[in-house]
Design a protein around this motif. Sequence first.
Motif, PDB file in Angstrom:
ATOM      1  N   UNK A 290       7.276  13.709 -34.578  1.00  0.00           N
ATOM      2  CA  UNK A 290       6.557  13.158 -35.731  1.00  0.00           C
ATOM      3  C   UNK A 290       6.217  14.291 -36.684  1.00  0.00           C
ATOM      4  N   UNK A 291       6.042  13.963 -37.953  1.00  0.00           N
ATOM      5  CA  UNK A 291       5.629  14.953 -38.945  1.00  0.00           C
ATOM      6  C   UNK A 291       4.118  15.140 -38.902  1.00  0.00           C
ATOM      7  N   UNK A 292       3.644  16.178 -39.562  1.00  0.00           N
ATOM      8  CA  UNK A 292       2.220  16.292 -39.842  1.00  0.00           C
ATOM      9  C   UNK A 292       1.829  15.173 -40.811  1.00  0.00           C
ATOM     10  N   UNK A 293       0.532  14.970 -41.001  1.00  0.00           N
ATOM     11  CA  UNK A 293       0.085  13.977 -41.980  1.00  0.00           C
ATOM     12  C   UNK A 293       0.545  14.396 -43.374  1.00  0.00           C
ATOM     13  N   UNK A 294       1.273  13.530 -44.066  1.00  0.00           N
ATOM     14  CA  UNK A 294       1.715  13.860 -45.421  1.00  0.00           C
ATOM     15  C   UNK A 294       0.956  13.079 -46.482  1.00  0.00           C
ATOM     16  N   UNK A 295      -0.048  12.325 -46.039  1.00  0.00           N
ATOM     17  CA  UNK A 295      -0.950  11.660 -46.962  1.00  0.00           C
ATOM     18  C   UNK A 295      -2.292  11.510 -46.268  1.00  0.00           C
ATOM     19  N   UNK A 296      -3.353  11.434 -47.037  1.00  0.00           N
ATOM     20  CA  UNK A 296      -4.690  11.321 -46.439  1.00  0.00           C
ATOM     21  C   UNK A 296      -5.211   9.899 -46.435  1.00  0.00           C
ATOM     22  N   UNK A 297      -4.497   8.985 -47.050  1.00  0.00           N
ATOM     23  CA  UNK A 297      -4.966   7.601 -47.144  1.00  0.00           C
ATOM     24  C   UNK A 297      -4.348   6.757 -46.039  1.00  0.00           C
ATOM     25  N   UNK A 298      -5.171   5.853 -45.472  1.00  0.00           N
ATOM     26  CA  UNK A 298      -4.664   4.931 -44.452  1.00  0.00           C
ATOM     27  C   UNK A 298      -4.740   3.490 -44.922  1.00  0.00           C
ATOM     28  N   UNK A 299      -4.814   3.284 -46.226  1.00  0.00           N
ATOM     29  CA  UNK A 299      -4.863   1.928 -46.761  1.00  0.00           C
ATOM     30  C   UNK A 299      -3.538   1.221 -46.489  1.00  0.00           C
ATOM     31  N   UNK A 300      -3.588  -0.081 -46.396  1.00  0.00           N
ATOM     32  CA  UNK A 300      -2.376  -0.853 -46.117  1.00  0.00           C
ATOM     33  C   UNK A 300      -1.348  -0.679 -47.233  1.00  0.00           C
ATOM     34  N   UNK A 348      14.761   6.917 -37.883  1.00  0.00           N
ATOM     35  CA  UNK A 348      13.574   7.359 -38.612  1.00  0.00           C
ATOM     36  C   UNK A 348      12.713   6.159 -38.970  1.00  0.00           C
ATOM     37  N   UNK A 349      11.408   6.310 -38.813  1.00  0.00           N
ATOM     38  CA  UNK A 349      10.484   5.222 -39.136  1.00  0.00           C
ATOM     39  C   UNK A 349       9.132   5.804 -39.513  1.00  0.00           C
ATOM     40  N   UNK A 350       8.264   4.949 -40.057  1.00  0.00           N
ATOM     41  CA  UNK A 350       6.882   5.325 -40.357  1.00  0.00           C
ATOM     42  C   UNK A 350       5.983   4.689 -39.297  1.00  0.00           C
ATOM     43  N   UNK A 351       5.089   5.495 -38.711  1.00  0.00           N
ATOM     44  CA  UNK A 351       4.171   4.983 -37.704  1.00  0.00           C
ATOM     45  C   UNK A 351       2.748   5.423 -38.035  1.00  0.00           C
ATOM     46  N   UNK A 352       1.781   4.657 -37.546  1.00  0.00           N
ATOM     47  CA  UNK A 352       0.367   4.978 -37.771  1.00  0.00           C
ATOM     48  C   UNK A 352      -0.405   5.113 -36.463  1.00  0.00           C
ATOM     49  N   UNK A 353       0.288   5.232 -35.331  1.00  0.00           N
ATOM     50  CA  UNK A 353      -0.398   5.204 -34.027  1.00  0.00           C
ATOM     51  C   UNK A 353      -0.990   6.554 -33.649  1.00  0.00           C
ATOM     52  N   UNK A 354      -0.676   7.624 -34.379  1.00  0.00           N
ATOM     53  CA  UNK A 354      -1.057   8.941 -33.917  1.00  0.00           C
ATOM     54  C   UNK A 354      -2.358   9.467 -34.509  1.00  0.00           C
ATOM     55  N   UNK A 355      -3.057   8.705 -35.281  1.00  0.00           N
ATOM     56  CA  UNK A 355      -4.352   9.212 -35.711  1.00  0.00           C
ATOM     57  C   UNK A 355      -4.871   8.593 -36.975  1.00  0.00           C
ATOM     58  N   UNK A 356      -5.985   7.909 -36.868  1.00  0.00           N
ATOM     59  CA  UNK A 356      -6.666   7.398 -38.038  1.00  0.00           C
ATOM     60  C   UNK A 356      -5.863   6.422 -38.861  1.00  0.00           C
ATOM     61  N   UNK A 357      -4.812   5.842 -38.297  1.00  0.00           N
ATOM     62  CA  UNK A 357      -3.939   4.900 -39.002  1.00  0.00           C
ATOM     63  C   UNK A 357      -3.276   5.526 -40.219  1.00  0.00           C
ATOM     64  N   UNK A 358      -3.237   6.864 -40.269  1.00  0.00           N
ATOM     65  CA  UNK A 358      -2.566   7.566 -41.367  1.00  0.00           C
ATOM     66  C   UNK A 358      -1.068   7.577 -41.096  1.00  0.00           C
ATOM     67  N   UNK A 359      -0.253   7.220 -42.079  1.00  0.00           N
ATOM     68  CA  UNK A 359       1.189   7.159 -41.831  1.00  0.00           C
ATOM     69  C   UNK A 359       1.799   8.545 -41.644  1.00  0.00           C
ATOM     70  N   UNK A 360       2.665   8.656 -40.650  1.00  0.00           N
ATOM     71  CA  UNK A 360       3.482   9.846 -40.437  1.00  0.00           C
ATOM     72  C   UNK A 360       4.909   9.372 -40.186  1.00  0.00           C
ATOM     73  N   UNK A 361       5.853  10.254 -40.394  1.00  0.00           N
ATOM     74  CA  UNK A 361       7.249   9.908 -40.151  1.00  0.00           C
ATOM     75  C   UNK A 361       7.614  10.227 -38.703  1.00  0.00           C
ATOM     76  N   UNK A 362       8.306   9.319 -38.060  1.00  0.00           N
ATOM     77  CA  UNK A 362       8.678   9.448 -36.648  1.00  0.00           C
ATOM     78  C   UNK A 362      10.197   9.487 -36.528  1.00  0.00           C
ATOM     79  N   UNK A 363      10.701  10.382 -35.646  1.00  0.00           N
ATOM     80  CA  UNK A 363      12.144  10.545 -35.462  1.00  0.00           C
ATOM     81  C   UNK A 363      12.490  10.445 -33.982  1.00  0.00           C
ATOM     82  N   UNK A 364      13.428   9.569 -33.664  1.00  0.00           N
ATOM     83  CA  UNK A 364      13.933   9.443 -32.298  1.00  0.00           C
ATOM     84  C   UNK A 364      15.399   9.837 -32.319  1.00  0.00           C
ATOM     85  N   UNK A 365      15.715  10.973 -31.703  1.00  0.00           N
ATOM     86  CA  UNK A 365      17.073  11.505 -31.694  1.00  0.00           C
ATOM     87  C   UNK A 365      17.732  11.141 -30.369  1.00  0.00           C
ATOM     88  N   UNK A 366      18.890  10.509 -30.441  1.00  0.00           N
ATOM     89  CA  UNK A 366      19.626  10.110 -29.241  1.00  0.00           C
ATOM     90  C   UNK A 366      21.020  10.731 -29.243  1.00  0.00           C
TER      91      UNK A 366
END
Length: 647
Positions: A290-300, A348-366
């Motif tokens: 996952x990336x670091x937080x690239x935004x500080x807002x967790x609004x929908x 590649x996807x966007x997930x909010x499960x890793x902290x404060x519902x802030x979006x981060x980018x998630x990568x699953x390499x197979x």
Amino acid sequence: MQLPKLTPLQSRLLASAVATGLVIVLWICIEPRNLVYAAEVPIPEHAQSNEFVESIPPSLLNVPPIDLGEYTKEERSNGVYAPDFIYFDRSVVGRQAEEVEQLSNNKKAEVQASPGSTKYFRFKPGQTSGNSARTAPVDASEPENMSENNTDEEGAEEDGLEDELEKRQSGTRMWISANACRGPKPTITLITDDTPQLTLYVSTSSKVQKPGPDTPETTPIPFYSGFANFTLQTDSEVYMGISAPNLTTGWNGSWSYELVASTVGQYHNYANNSNFIFMVDTDSESALFITHNFTSSNSSEEVEKWKRNNPFTMFAFPVGNWSDMIGLEASYCALEQQFPTNNLKVNTSITTIFGGAVPVSQFHITGLEADKDYQGFLAVNGSDDQTMNLTDVGLVRAGGEVFKQFTWKTKADDSCQVIFNLDFCNSVAYAVPSSPEFKLDDDRLKKLYDDQAKAYYRNFSNALDQVACDTASTAQYSLARNCNDCRRDYKAWLCSVLIPRCKDWNANETFLQERNINARLEDGTVPHADNLTKEFNQTFRERFAYSRSRNPMVDQVIKPGPYKELLPCEDLCFDLVRSCPAQLGFACPNSPARELSYGRRNTTSLTCNFPGAVVDLSPLKSGVGFLALRAGTLVLMSLSAMVWVWI
């Protein structure tokens, strides 16, 4: 008066006389002394400027002196004819001069370059109007402006230099950046060197309109891993040259690259001091990041915006063999062109499960191989019609940005498998106990764990409903916690202990707990086969903490081989006991049972598991670290007398 009539003989004599006269006049006008052979002009060893320079066309005055070392002294002094002229470089004679390409503002030029060649470009910053960066100061951290100051005539007045410097500093801010997209390839398998690098030259002097390796007035700017950039401030026309080196033995091919001159901002970017990524976990054929937080807002609205337009992408290459990316690691276009040559897939996807519902980018390499090292690259995909301002990254323009590369290693066997995006235990994103039966069936494995957790949580929820939660404060079981806190902390604890975090059997960290040691390894051997003493059997083989998994379902249904577990953190247990009513009977085990069930957090490494636990791959860290991405206090929980106790 009537002219006398000439006879035919007289007419012929008169015509011959006129023709002879015209020939004499033409002969006098041409002056035969100017008709000389090139071989008759001796080549002087020390030509004086007043003798020869005046006869050289002004356009050639900037051509550097040619080294005559290839001719012998005798040949030069005797004026022996050579096929090259003294004032022309061999590369110039017999071919057309290299053209100069005019660059458009913030538009990339795509160029092909052969070894030993130099391509020339020019750009006029003043052609762009309304530039808000016109008075912006040059960043002191960037390279100094190219040495156009050195092109002044010798003996120039000091105040003249100061005026020129002041003029440039008050001009338009300009960014030059380049990416090498492809380079030569080695023809010898033993070569492990980086791809030979291009070199950028920049000049703002009209006297050096073709800067390159033959213009000592300009300072070379070597490409670094396929990337080069330069910033200056000027209103004069800017001249650029990109030179390709001659290839040494063992290399073959050419280069392709992108070059951009811009008054808007730097088109290509490379973050040399950050990789901006966390590794979540790996198994034998995949890895999760996952990336670091690239935004500080967790609004929908913010989350949906990034889901529609995820700017991040990731590339991966095996380590150990020479690849086309070696020497081009800082180039976005090189990564984009070379990655498809791998048999790897990145989801590649966007997930909010890793902290404060802030979006981060998630990568699953197979498509990875077991027990093998890989090199990863995180990048931001720029766009021509927009710029992105990301937290802790800044503006990313059309050429994109590449972050510092990182490495990781896959697990050696199939006893662990990465799962994520569970329906109920949505905080689970790591490798769990598995077996070859589930290797290609992630959904089935996730359902087994998730359904079991749902069933346990349903029983807990029914018990909690018997407690008076929505009542007056004087009747509540706690003034510091309520039933919502209990539900949250029970779920965090339940998913962490019911779904163990799995590590390779050959992992050697002392804080890992051995599990299922009586099962056979993939090679058919039994762990600790060299130790069959009665004391060892009683201490390890016959104890549940070592001979079985924490969750009985793992041994009964999934049936992994021996593995090691990263234990849940003990503070999850403590939080559970503090948040829930005492009548539910939750309690944490005492030592030594606690050390077999729970781990303890460490400030420098990941020594226990908790929701949102990841491995920090930042090169600025002194060692492997971790980050708790969930807001609030996270603690591991033990079992309660009311539910069950695992040791």
